[in-house]
Design an enzyme around this catalytic site. Structure first.
Site, PDB file in Angstrom:
ATOM      1  CD  GLU A  70     -48.332  -8.372 -34.653  1.00  0.00           C
ATOM      2  OE1 GLU A  70     -48.182  -7.408 -33.890  1.00  0.00           O
ATOM      3  OE2 GLU A  70     -47.544  -8.661 -35.579  1.00  0.00           O
ATOM      4  NE  ARG A 129     -44.675  -1.770 -47.635  1.00  0.00           N
ATOM      5  CZ  ARG A 129     -44.391  -2.812 -48.402  1.00  0.00           C
ATOM      6  NH1 ARG A 129     -43.887  -2.650 -49.590  1.00  0.00           N
ATOM      7  NH2 ARG A 129     -44.580  -4.047 -47.965  1.00  0.00           N
ATOM      8  CB  CYS A 168     -51.986  -8.966 -40.991  1.00  0.00           C
ATOM      9  SG  CYS A 168     -51.578 -10.290 -42.149  1.00  0.00           S
ATOM     10  CG  HIS A 177     -47.622 -10.471 -38.664  1.00  0.00           C
ATOM     11  ND1 HIS A 177     -48.016  -9.226 -38.248  1.00  0.00           N
ATOM     12  CD2 HIS A 177     -48.093 -10.599 -39.957  1.00  0.00           C
ATOM     13  CE1 HIS A 177     -48.692  -8.629 -39.220  1.00  0.00           C
ATOM     14  NE2 HIS A 177     -48.751  -9.428 -40.268  1.00  0.00           N
TER      15      HIS A 177
HETATM   16  N1  PCA Z   1     -49.820 -10.736 -44.535  1.00  0.00           N
HETATM   17  C1  PCA Z   1     -50.321  -9.419 -44.834  1.00  0.00           C
HETATM   18  C2  PCA Z   1     -51.750  -9.642 -45.266  1.00  0.00           C
HETATM   19  C3  PCA Z   1     -51.870 -11.088 -45.578  1.00  0.00           C
HETATM   20  C4  PCA Z   1     -50.651 -11.699 -44.996  1.00  0.00           C
HETATM   21  O1  PCA Z   1     -50.415 -12.910 -44.935  1.00  0.00           O
HETATM   22  C5  PCA Z   1     -50.151  -8.428 -43.680  1.00  0.00           C
HETATM   23  O2  PCA Z   1     -49.205  -8.579 -42.895  1.00  0.00           O
HETATM   24  O3  PCA Z   1     -50.937  -7.495 -43.553  1.00  0.00           O
END
Ligand code: PCA
Length: 213
Positions: A78, A88, A141, A165
Protein backbone atom coordinates in the site's frame (compact mmCIF):
# COMPACT_ATOMS: atom_id res chain seq x y z
CA UNK A 1 18.48 -3.50 12.57
CA UNK A 2 15.07 -4.64 13.86
CA UNK A 3 11.73 -5.17 12.16
CA UNK A 4 8.26 -5.62 13.58
CA UNK A 5 5.79 -7.50 11.39
CA UNK A 6 2.14 -7.75 12.40
CA UNK A 7 -0.85 -9.78 11.21
CA UNK A 8 -4.55 -9.53 12.09
CA UNK A 9 -6.88 -12.00 13.77
CA UNK A 10 -9.77 -13.52 11.73
CA UNK A 11 -12.76 -11.26 11.04
CA UNK A 12 -16.09 -11.25 9.24
CA UNK A 13 -16.93 -14.79 10.41
CA UNK A 14 -13.78 -16.37 8.90
CA UNK A 15 -11.85 -18.96 10.89
CA UNK A 16 -8.40 -17.92 9.72
CA UNK A 17 -6.62 -14.78 8.67
CA UNK A 18 -3.77 -15.50 6.24
CA UNK A 19 -1.86 -12.49 7.55
CA UNK A 20 -1.29 -14.02 10.98
CA UNK A 21 -0.66 -17.44 9.40
CA UNK A 22 2.11 -15.96 7.22
CA UNK A 23 3.56 -13.83 10.02
CA UNK A 24 3.83 -16.90 12.29
CA UNK A 25 6.01 -18.59 9.63
CA UNK A 26 8.60 -15.82 9.37
CA UNK A 27 12.22 -16.52 10.25
CA UNK A 28 13.45 -14.80 13.41
CA UNK A 29 16.24 -13.27 11.30
CA UNK A 30 15.93 -12.01 7.75
CA UNK A 31 19.54 -11.38 6.68
CA UNK A 32 20.86 -9.21 9.51
CA UNK A 33 17.42 -7.98 10.53
CA UNK A 34 15.96 -9.33 13.79
CA UNK A 35 12.23 -9.91 13.36
CA UNK A 36 9.58 -9.49 16.06
CA UNK A 37 5.94 -10.32 15.36
CA UNK A 38 2.53 -9.50 16.82
CA UNK A 39 -1.11 -10.16 16.03
CA UNK A 40 -3.47 -7.18 16.06
CA UNK A 41 -7.20 -7.40 16.77
CA UNK A 42 -9.45 -6.51 13.82
CA UNK A 43 -10.87 -3.67 15.88
CA UNK A 44 -10.94 0.03 15.15
CA UNK A 45 -10.82 0.81 18.86
CA UNK A 46 -8.07 -1.59 19.96
CA UNK A 47 -5.70 -2.28 17.04
CA UNK A 48 -3.60 0.89 17.23
CA UNK A 49 -3.03 0.50 20.99
CA UNK A 50 -1.80 -3.08 20.51
CA UNK A 51 0.44 -1.89 17.66
CA UNK A 52 1.90 0.89 19.81
CA UNK A 53 2.65 -1.58 22.64
CA UNK A 54 4.37 -3.93 20.18
CA UNK A 55 6.44 -1.00 18.84
CA UNK A 56 7.42 0.05 22.38
CA UNK A 57 8.47 -3.52 23.16
CA UNK A 58 10.32 -4.36 19.94
CA UNK A 59 11.82 -0.89 19.27
CA UNK A 60 11.91 -1.61 15.53
CA UNK A 61 13.49 0.38 12.72
CA UNK A 62 10.98 -1.02 10.23
CA UNK A 63 7.31 -1.82 10.83
CA UNK A 64 5.28 -3.80 8.31
CA UNK A 65 1.63 -4.48 9.05
CA UNK A 66 -0.06 -7.19 7.01
CA UNK A 67 -3.76 -7.87 6.44
CA UNK A 68 -6.09 -9.93 4.27
CA UNK A 69 -7.72 -8.38 1.23
CA UNK A 70 -9.87 -11.30 0.08
CA UNK A 71 -10.46 -11.18 -3.67
CA UNK A 72 -7.22 -9.40 -4.55
CA UNK A 73 -5.02 -11.63 -6.72
CA UNK A 74 -1.60 -10.15 -5.84
CA UNK A 75 0.57 -9.01 -2.95
CA UNK A 76 -0.50 -5.37 -2.66
CA UNK A 77 2.00 -3.03 -1.04
CA UNK A 78 0.00 0.00 0.00
CA UNK A 79 1.10 3.54 -0.84
CA UNK A 80 -1.27 5.52 1.39
CA UNK A 81 -3.51 5.39 4.46
CA UNK A 82 -6.42 7.86 4.54
CA UNK A 83 -8.05 9.57 7.51
CA UNK A 84 -11.39 7.83 7.29
CA UNK A 85 -13.21 4.85 8.76
CA UNK A 86 -16.10 3.56 6.67
CA UNK A 87 -16.96 -0.04 7.50
CA UNK A 88 -19.00 -2.27 5.18
CA UNK A 89 -19.11 -4.98 7.88
CA UNK A 90 -18.77 -4.78 11.67
CA UNK A 91 -15.28 -5.20 13.15
CA UNK A 92 -14.55 -7.77 15.87
CA UNK A 93 -16.06 -5.44 18.50
CA UNK A 94 -19.27 -5.26 16.40
CA UNK A 95 -18.49 -1.63 15.65
CA UNK A 96 -19.26 -0.26 12.20
CA UNK A 97 -18.18 3.39 11.96
CA UNK A 98 -19.29 5.34 8.90
CA UNK A 99 -17.34 8.38 7.71
CA UNK A 100 -15.50 8.88 11.00
CA UNK A 101 -11.88 10.11 10.92
CA UNK A 102 -9.07 7.92 12.29
CA UNK A 103 -7.73 11.04 14.07
CA UNK A 104 -10.06 14.04 14.24
CA UNK A 105 -7.26 16.61 13.96
CA UNK A 106 -5.00 14.51 11.73
CA UNK A 107 -3.90 15.11 8.14
CA UNK A 108 -6.07 13.73 5.31
CA UNK A 109 -3.57 10.97 4.56
CA UNK A 110 -0.14 9.54 5.30
CA UNK A 111 2.16 7.90 2.76
CA UNK A 112 4.12 4.76 3.61
CA UNK A 113 7.82 5.60 3.85
CA UNK A 114 9.06 2.16 2.80
CA UNK A 115 10.70 1.85 -0.64
CA UNK A 116 7.47 0.33 -2.00
CA UNK A 117 8.42 0.23 -5.68
CA UNK A 118 11.78 -1.40 -4.99
CA UNK A 119 10.02 -3.98 -2.79
CA UNK A 120 7.47 -4.74 -5.51
CA UNK A 121 10.26 -5.10 -8.09
CA UNK A 122 12.14 -7.53 -5.81
CA UNK A 123 9.02 -9.61 -5.14
CA UNK A 124 8.40 -9.90 -8.89
CA UNK A 125 12.04 -10.89 -9.46
CA UNK A 126 11.46 -13.70 -6.95
CA UNK A 127 8.46 -14.89 -8.98
CA UNK A 128 5.73 -13.43 -6.78
CA UNK A 129 2.86 -11.38 -8.25
CA UNK A 130 3.02 -7.99 -6.55
CA UNK A 131 1.75 -4.44 -7.13
CA UNK A 132 1.81 -0.99 -5.61
CA UNK A 133 -1.76 -0.39 -4.39
CA UNK A 134 -3.19 3.10 -4.05
CA UNK A 135 -5.99 2.19 -1.68
CA UNK A 136 -5.96 0.15 1.50
CA UNK A 137 -9.76 0.47 1.64
CA UNK A 138 -11.54 2.10 4.60
CA UNK A 139 -11.74 -0.82 7.05
CA UNK A 140 -9.34 -1.68 9.90
CA UNK A 141 -6.30 -2.19 7.63
CA UNK A 142 -6.45 1.37 6.30
CA UNK A 143 -7.04 2.50 9.90
CA UNK A 144 -3.88 0.74 11.08
CA UNK A 145 -1.74 2.02 8.18
CA UNK A 146 -2.86 5.57 9.02
CA UNK A 147 -2.33 4.97 12.76
CA UNK A 148 1.12 3.43 12.14
CA UNK A 149 2.31 6.37 10.07
CA UNK A 150 0.85 8.75 12.68
CA UNK A 151 2.84 6.96 15.40
CA UNK A 152 5.97 7.15 13.22
CA UNK A 153 5.40 10.86 12.46
CA UNK A 154 5.17 11.76 16.15
CA UNK A 155 7.70 9.24 17.57
CA UNK A 156 11.10 10.45 18.84
CA UNK A 157 12.87 7.47 17.19
CA UNK A 158 13.18 7.26 13.41
CA UNK A 159 11.11 4.41 11.97
CA UNK A 160 9.85 3.43 8.57
CA UNK A 161 6.56 1.70 8.00
CA UNK A 162 4.07 0.33 5.57
CA UNK A 163 1.25 -2.07 4.92
CA UNK A 164 0.88 -5.21 2.82
CA UNK A 165 -2.53 -6.49 1.74
CA UNK A 166 -2.53 -10.19 0.82
CA UNK A 167 -4.89 -12.55 -1.02
CA UNK A 168 -6.85 -15.42 0.50
CA UNK A 169 -4.93 -18.66 1.12
CA UNK A 170 -6.07 -21.74 -0.87
CA UNK A 171 -8.05 -23.24 2.05
CA UNK A 172 -10.25 -20.11 2.07
CA UNK A 173 -10.58 -20.00 -1.73
CA UNK A 174 -11.59 -23.67 -1.75
CA UNK A 175 -14.64 -22.71 0.31
CA UNK A 176 -15.41 -19.60 -1.72
CA UNK A 177 -15.27 -20.86 -5.31
CA UNK A 178 -13.58 -18.66 -7.90
CA UNK A 179 -11.62 -16.45 -5.50
CA UNK A 180 -7.90 -15.96 -6.20
CA UNK A 181 -5.49 -17.28 -3.58
CA UNK A 182 -1.81 -17.56 -2.72
CA UNK A 183 0.06 -20.19 -0.69
CA UNK A 184 0.96 -19.01 2.79
CA UNK A 185 4.66 -19.79 2.21
CA UNK A 186 4.68 -17.50 -0.82
CA UNK A 187 3.05 -14.75 1.24
CA UNK A 188 5.71 -15.23 3.94
CA UNK A 189 8.43 -15.08 1.24
CA UNK A 190 6.95 -11.79 0.00
CA UNK A 191 7.03 -10.36 3.53
CA UNK A 192 10.66 -11.41 3.96
CA UNK A 193 11.56 -9.70 0.66
CA UNK A 194 9.88 -6.47 1.78
CA UNK A 195 11.77 -6.53 5.09
CA UNK A 196 15.12 -7.30 3.42
CA UNK A 197 14.64 -4.69 0.68
CA UNK A 198 13.54 -2.02 3.16
CA UNK A 199 16.55 -2.77 5.37
CA UNK A 200 18.92 -2.56 2.40
CA UNK A 201 17.77 0.80 1.02
CA UNK A 202 16.14 4.00 2.23
CA UNK A 203 15.35 5.57 -1.14
CA UNK A 204 12.90 4.13 -3.63
CA UNK A 205 13.41 3.38 -7.33
CA UNK A 206 11.88 5.66 -9.95
CA UNK A 207 9.63 3.38 -11.99
CA UNK A 208 6.05 3.82 -13.17
CA UNK A 209 3.62 1.80 -11.07
CA UNK A 210 0.66 4.14 -11.53
CA UNK A 211 -2.75 2.85 -12.47
CA UNK A 212 -5.95 4.22 -13.94
CA UNK A 213 -7.99 2.45 -11.26
N1 PCA B 1 -8.11 -7.21 6.63
C1 PCA B 1 -9.06 -6.17 6.93
C2 PCA B 1 -8.87 -5.89 8.40
C3 PCA B 1 -8.12 -7.05 8.95
C4 PCA B 1 -7.61 -7.76 7.76
O1 PCA B 1 -6.83 -8.72 7.78
C5 PCA B 1 -8.92 -4.94 6.03
O2 PCA B 1 -8.49 -5.09 4.88
O3 PCA B 1 -9.25 -3.83 6.44
Amino acid sequence: MKALVTGFDPFGGDKVNPSSLAVSRLSKKIGKVAVATAVLPTSYARSAGVLREAIDKAKPDIVLCVGQAGGRPELCLERVGINVQDARIPDNDRKQPIDVPVRADGPAAYFSNLPIKACVAEMRKAGLPAVVSNTAGTFVCNHILYALMDIIETHPRRMRGGFLHIPYVPEQAARLGGAPSMAVDDIARGIEIIVATSAARTTDIHTAEGRIS
